[in-house]
Design an enzyme around this catalytic site. Structure first.
Site, mmCIF file in Angstrom:
data_model
loop_
_atom_site.group_PDB
_atom_site.id
_atom_site.type_symbol
_atom_site.label_atom_id
_atom_site.label_comp_id
_atom_site.label_asym_id
_atom_site.label_seq_id
_atom_site.Cartn_x
_atom_site.Cartn_y
_atom_site.Cartn_z
ATOM 1 N N GLY A 52 0.137 -1.071 0.168
ATOM 2 C CA GLY A 52 -0.098 0.322 -0.053
ATOM 3 C C GLY A 52 1.098 1.009 0.466
ATOM 4 N N ALA A 53 0.159 2.558 -0.099
ATOM 5 C CA ALA A 53 0.946 3.907 0.498
ATOM 6 C C ALA A 53 1.587 3.903 -1.333
ATOM 7 C CB ALA A 53 1.843 4.196 1.256
ATOM 8 N N HIS A 56 4.485 1.799 -8.174
ATOM 9 C CA HIS A 56 3.846 0.861 -8.309
ATOM 10 C C HIS A 56 2.407 1.019 -9.291
ATOM 11 C CE1 HIS A 56 4.000 1.016 -3.697
ATOM 12 N NE2 HIS A 56 4.291 0.086 -3.820
ATOM 13 N N GLU A 98 11.748 -3.116 -8.989
ATOM 14 C CA GLU A 98 13.904 -3.306 -9.137
ATOM 15 C C GLU A 98 14.296 -2.852 -7.573
ATOM 16 O OE1 GLU A 98 16.513 -3.234 -12.542
ATOM 17 O OE2 GLU A 98 15.981 -4.873 -12.641
ATOM 18 N N MET A 152 11.325 6.320 -5.719
ATOM 19 C CA MET A 152 10.273 6.214 -5.427
ATOM 20 C C MET A 152 9.992 5.236 -4.015
ATOM 21 S SD MET A 152 7.746 7.267 -8.017
ATOM 22 C CE MET A 152 8.206 8.917 -9.230
ATOM 23 N N ARG A 193 7.788 5.449 2.302
ATOM 24 C CA ARG A 193 8.650 4.975 3.465
ATOM 25 C C ARG A 193 9.066 6.804 2.701
ATOM 26 N NH1 ARG A 193 10.641 -0.142 4.138
ATOM 27 N NH2 ARG A 193 10.496 -0.892 6.195
#
Ligand code: PAF
Length: 282
Positions: A31-32, A37, A150, A186, A189
């Site tokens: 998530g986040a 993503h 990666e 990216m 965190r």
């Protein structure tokens, strides 16, 4: 777009696709969600009939309870973001109970030593936790193709090893690192970075790029010492490790060989936020 919280429901839905011989793509996440993503999800939608995105903050892969507590959880926002990509995605956001069935513990794996390098040294038990949850997801979803970034290159190699050793019939596809315009990799965190650290964090990639340039002519030892010196002189960022390693074994490079591929791997603390990154060196 359908959101599932229980495995039996998503299994029943996926069975209807499997009955029609349709291909299933899978993007596991905690998530986040960010652009990195979304790029994985886009790639999965281009190459599969149906795509499952899991959103699950997996407790067994956190060796630091505070890190687990502070990990960003933004389910509603994540679902809205995914809806901008496609209305046909299946989202699996299970509870801990649904995945672990009363026993929140890791299996232990033998990843032929990959698990003891880098992250494995600094995050005890982390890869057993990752292996446990990914294996369970593969078992529930039975994807044809699964997509991993990666940025977590060691994780990607470990998942490939898991699949090979356990004969799991899925193609594991690695996708390139997505970066902010200032070069920062990216990461979910990044949302926890305080303003002064947001400003300084691009130093990590800038240093990796210069290390790559030096790697053309200098030894791995020389480049490593150079990187360590850059961080020793830095006021805010604390280097945990910088290692140049063989991409297949993840073992520290001692002598360069023409036929091998190497990457530089780094972990840095920006206050209490741990950031990792890596770069292909040849
Ligand atoms: O990379 C991640 O976000 C996690 O390690 C994963 C693969 C979703 C397993 O929890």
């Amino acid at each position: 777009m359908e959101v599932f919280s229980e495995k039996r429901d998503i299994i029943a839905t996926l069975d209807t696709y499997k009955a029609k011989q349709q291909t299933i793509g899978f993007v596991p996440t905690m998530g986040a969600l960010h652009q990195g993503h979304l790029a994985l999800v886009e790639k999965a939608t281009q190459n599969n009939d149906v795509v499952v995105v899991s959103i699950f903050v997996n407790p067994t892969q956190f060796n630091n309870p505070d890190d687990l507590k502070k990990y960003p959880r933004t389910l509603e926002k994540d679902i809205s973001l995914l809806a901008t990509l496609s209305k046909d995605l299946l989202i699996y956001a299970p509870t801990v109970e649904d995945i672990y069935e009363g026993k929140t513990a890791s299996e232990s794996f033998d990843f032929d030593g990959l698990e003891f390098e880098m992250e494995g040294k600094f995050r005890q038990g982390h890869f057993d936790g990752v292996g446990t949850v990914v294996k369970r997801f593969f078992d529930i979803i039975k994807p044809n193709n699964a997509y991993f970034g990666e940025k977590d290159f060691q994780q990607l190699q470990i998942i490939k090893k898991l699949v090979k050793k356990q004969h799991i019939p899925v193609n594991v596809i690695g996708c390139k690192i997505h970066r902010e315009t200032n070069g920062l990799a990216m990461s979910s965190r990044n949302t926890r970075l305080k303003p002064e650290f947001i400003k300084e964090a691009p130093f990590i990639y800038k240093t990796l790029k210069t290390a790559k340039m030096y790697f053309g002519t200098k030894s791995a030892n020389w480049v490593t010492s150079w990187v360590e010196k850059q961080f020793a002189n830095h006021q805010l960022l604390k280097l945990e490790y910088f290692i140049i390693a063989d991409v297949d074994t993840l073992k520290l490079l001692k002598r360069k060989s023409k036929n091998k591929k190497y990457r530089g791997f780094i972990a840095v603390y920006a206050d209490d936020v741990r950031l990792i990154d890596n770069i292909a060196l040849n």
